[in-house]
Every structure is written in structure tokens, then in C-alpha cells.
Design an enzyme around this catalytic site. Structure first.
Site, PDB file in Angstrom:
ATOM      1  N   LYS A   1      -8.526  -4.353  12.516  1.00  0.00           N
ATOM      2  CA  LYS A   1      -7.314  -3.745  13.054  1.00  0.00           C
ATOM      3  C   LYS A   1      -6.968  -4.310  14.432  1.00  0.00           C
ATOM      4  CE  LYS A   1      -6.277  -1.123   9.601  1.00  0.00           C
ATOM      5  NZ  LYS A   1      -5.034  -1.368   8.837  1.00  0.00           N
TER       6      LYS A   1
ATOM      7  N   TYR B   1     -13.994  -2.671  10.292  1.00  0.00           N
ATOM      8  CA  TYR B   1     -12.661  -2.070  10.190  1.00  0.00           C
ATOM      9  C   TYR B   1     -11.932  -2.156  11.530  1.00  0.00           C
ATOM     10  CZ  TYR B   1      -8.998   1.426   9.679  1.00  0.00           C
ATOM     11  OH  TYR B   1      -7.784   2.070   9.671  1.00  0.00           O
TER      12      TYR B   1
ATOM     13  N   ILE C   1       0.367   6.833   4.337  1.00  0.00           N
ATOM     14  CA  ILE C   1       1.394   6.367   5.269  1.00  0.00           C
ATOM     15  C   ILE C   1       2.408   5.471   4.573  1.00  0.00           C
ATOM     16  CG2 ILE C   1       1.829   5.063   7.385  1.00  0.00           C
ATOM     17  CD1 ILE C   1      -0.965   5.804   8.318  1.00  0.00           C
ATOM     18  N   GLY C   2       1.944   4.579   3.716  1.00  0.00           N
ATOM     19  CA  GLY C   2       2.847   3.644   3.054  1.00  0.00           C
ATOM     20  C   GLY C   2       3.914   4.350   2.239  1.00  0.00           C
TER      21      GLY C   2
ATOM     22  N   SER D   1      -4.522   0.347  13.954  1.00  0.00           N
ATOM     23  CA  SER D   1      -5.273   1.594  14.107  1.00  0.00           C
ATOM     24  C   SER D   1      -5.679   1.751  15.566  1.00  0.00           C
ATOM     25  CB  SER D   1      -6.526   1.576  13.219  1.00  0.00           C
ATOM     26  OG  SER D   1      -7.449   2.572  13.607  1.00  0.00           O
TER      27      SER D   1
ATOM     28  N   GLY E   1       0.830  -1.203   0.000  1.00  0.00           N
ATOM     29  CA  GLY E   1       0.000   0.000   0.000  1.00  0.00           C
ATOM     30  C   GLY E   1       0.861   1.247   0.000  1.00  0.00           C
ATOM     31  N   SER E   2       1.827   1.279  -0.924  1.00  0.00           N
ATOM     32  CA  SER E   2       2.921   2.252  -0.814  1.00  0.00           C
ATOM     33  C   SER E   2       2.888   3.383  -1.836  1.00  0.00           C
ATOM     34  CB  SER E   2       4.256   1.510  -0.939  1.00  0.00           C
ATOM     35  OG  SER E   2       4.237   0.609  -2.032  1.00  0.00           O
TER      36      SER E   2
ATOM     37  N   ASP F   1      -3.140  -6.753  -6.342  1.00  0.00           N
ATOM     38  CA  ASP F   1      -4.399  -6.288  -5.759  1.00  0.00           C
ATOM     39  C   ASP F   1      -4.779  -7.256  -4.641  1.00  0.00           C
ATOM     40  OD1 ASP F   1      -6.916  -5.448  -5.077  1.00  0.00           O
ATOM     41  OD2 ASP F   1      -7.690  -5.371  -7.133  1.00  0.00           O
TER      42      ASP F   1
END
Length: 331
Positions: free
Chosen positions: A222, A218, A79-80, A205, A74-75, A125
Site C-alpha cells: 500500500k 500488505y 469499498i469498490g 491504506s 474489486g467492485s 482474476d
């Protein structure tokens, strides 16, 4: 006068019989006070150690301690991307994993040219489930990975009630937020164990802190990632592997663009770049941290709130964001 004497005598007898209980209560009170003071001292020391000392005495040599190559999922945004740039600043070569080839090429080129490190990327993906990992295995084969950053994550379009979520959304959240971390660790960990060094950073999170209504799936995903990280730390610390769970509060990224409040940088909502510059300094120092000193204060307070107060506040805040998102959508 006799009545007064009898009262005084009765009072002395009662006081004598209660003295044991009074002393016991005094001991309990003293123990509680000392415990709270020690907790405050420990938390203050931890914050200074994590967020101040690395800036004063210098940070660790990440390449020497963990290795020359890092994988960041996820870069291409948020954040990534920011964390990958922070690693590159410290001389770490970067392998980016995300689903957009165009973005991967752009970020890879930018990091390579800016920080003079080697970069590579893999198109994958994670919402596709098992089929995503064959390309990753091929791309990482024969690479000595020292650092893995499991950042890829899926958030709601906006906070919503559980029954309003589609089945596709639920499966995507399981595949992206839970399965991806398990599979990525399973791919790179054997090589780390063989070298007896490595670091795994799982971006969880603060919603894992307590049950968070309207972010039910979600938050639960986390919480899973947080527990997974902590258990993995104890399982592999003796083999030279450092595992960290990052538990940030809201960061002003595209992921929370459903609200004008949360998507704009402010005192409590740092940019991804600001957050990553703080979070990376905690690598090797804390197995579980929000990664940012302001979020550390919020997280400490959040953990100590009664569950019903946390849930009420979270639901109130989420309803405001939901209303804002629906209003914007209707225009």
C-alpha cells in the site's frame, strides 16, 4: 557584603554573555510555535474544504469534468461496490471488474436498475498475473474511460508474522495490490491523455503511513501504491489528469472479517457505504487523503507519532486480532 557584590557582578556578566543565546532560543521557540499554529490552521482548513464545503456548496459534475464511463476493480463487495454506486448516483456509467461472474452480474443489474445508468462487467482474476489483462484490454477497447478506480486488494487472512506467509500469498499480494494498479493505469491512461481529462483513484491504506509490523507485506504494497499515485499525479497533472491516493483506516468490510471488532461498523470503523459517500466528495480536491474526516484526524496523528510508538501500537493491536482469529479458527 563584598561577597554579595561580587556575586551580583558575576551574575550580571554571565547574563550579559548569555543574552545572545537566550534571544536565539526565544526566536527558535517563537518560530516553532508559529509553525505549529500554521500547521493546525492549514489542517483545519483542509478538513473543512474536503469534508464540509462539498456538502454545503454542492459537488462537482463528475461526468462533465472527467467523462461518462468509469472502471472500478474489486467492485462486487466493500469499498469498490460502494464507490461504484456513488459514481452511478452521479450519472456515471460503470464497468465492473472482479473475478466472480455471478456477483458481477448481480451488482451490475442492481446498479443499472437502481440508478438508471449503463453498466458492463469484465471477469478477471488479478492474482493470475499477466494472463488477466488480455480480457480487460478487449473489454475496454474503444471505450472512453473517464475515471479509473483501482480498488482491488488482497489482505491477510489475519495479521501474522512474515515467515508464516506462504509464497502463494506473497505473489498474490504483489499481483493484486501492486501489479494490478500499474497495468490498469497503463491500459486506460493513454485515452485520458488524448482527451486531456480523466481521474485515477488508487485505494491505498493508512498502513502506508508508517511501517506496520504483522502487516508487513500488505503495508509495503500500500505504501508502493501511495507513492505511485503521488508521482503519477505530478507527472500527468499538466495533461489534465487528476490522480488521487486514498489512505483509509479500518473500514467495516468482509476484508477485515477476521475480527469482530473491525468487521462491525462503529464510530471509527465506518461501513463501506458511509466511507464511499465521503471519499467521492474529495475527488478533484485532494491528491492524497484518507477520504473520511474521522480517518483524516487519525492519519494526521499517526504521521506525527514517533515511528517506534506507531510500530508498538500496531503490533499490539495486530496481536490481539491474530489471537482472536486463531481462537475462532480452533473452534
Amino acid at each position: 557584603m563584598a561577597a554579595v557584590d561580587r556575586f551580583n557582578l558575576l551574575y550580571r556578566e554571565i547574563s550579559r554573555s548569555c543574552s545572545v543565546y537566550i534571544e536565539a532560543l526565544a526566536i527558535v521557540g517563537a518560530w516553532y510555535t508559529v509553525r505549529k499554529c500554521l500547521t493546525l490552521v492549514f489542517n483545519t482548513y483542509s478538513m473543512i474544504r474536503l469534508h464540509a464545503l462539498p456538502k454545503l456548496v454542492g459537488e462537482i459534475d463528475i461526468v462533465k469534468r472527467y467523462g461518462r464511463w468509469a472502471v472500478v476493480t474489486g467492485s462486487t463487495d466493500g469499498i469498490g461496490k460502494a464507490y461504484a454506486e456513488e459514481l452511478a448516483k452521479r450519472g456515471v456509467n460503470i464497468i465492473l471488474i472482479s473475478r466472480s461472474k455471478e456477483k458481477l452480474e448481480a451488482v451490475s443489474r442492481s446498479i443499472s436498475e437502481t440508478y438508471k445508468v449503463e453498466t458492463d462487467f469484465i471477469v478477471a482474476d488479478f492474482s493470475k498475473g499477466r494472463e488477466a489483462y488480455q480480457a480487460i484490454k478487449e473489454g475496454l477497447k474503444d471505450r472512453e474511460i473517464g475515471i479509473l478506480v483501482n480498488n482491488v486488494g488482497l489482505f491477510y487472512t489475519y495479521p501474522d508474522y512474515f515467515t508464516n506467509l506462504s509464497e502463494d500469498m506473497l505473489w498474490d499480494m504483489i499481483n493484486v495490490n501492486i501489479a494490478s494498479a500499474n497495468m490498469m493505469v497503463h491500459i486506460v491512461l493513454p485515452g485520458m491523455v488524448e482527451k486531456r481529462k480523466g481521474a485515477i483513484v488508487n485505494v491505498s491504506s493508512a498502513s502506508c503511513c508508517q511501517p506496520t509490523p504483522m502487516l508487513t507485506t500488505y503495508g509495503a504494497s500500500k505504501a508502493y501504491l501511495d507513492y505511485f499515485s503521488r508521482a503519477l499525479y505530478y507527472e500527468y497533472a499538466s495533461k489534465g489528469i487528476f490522480v488521487q491516493s486514498l489512505t483509509p483506516f479500518v473500514i467495516a468490510t468482509r476484508m477485515v472479517s477476521c475480527s469482530r471488532v473491525t468487521s462491525k461498523r462503529s464510530f471509527f470503523f465506518p461501513s463501506a457505504e458511509e466511507y464511499a459517500s465521503h471519499a467521492i466528495s474529495t475527488l478533484g480536491l485532494s491528491k492524497r487523503t484518507p477520504g473520511y474526516w474521522k480517518h483524516s484526524i487519525e492519519f494526521t496523528l499517526g504521521e506525527r507519532l514517533p515511528e517506534w510508538i506507531w510500530a508498538w501500537f500496531a503490533q499490539y493491536f495486530c496481536r490481539i486480532i491474530r489471537k482472536e482469529a486463531l481462537t475462532h479458527k480452533a473452534k
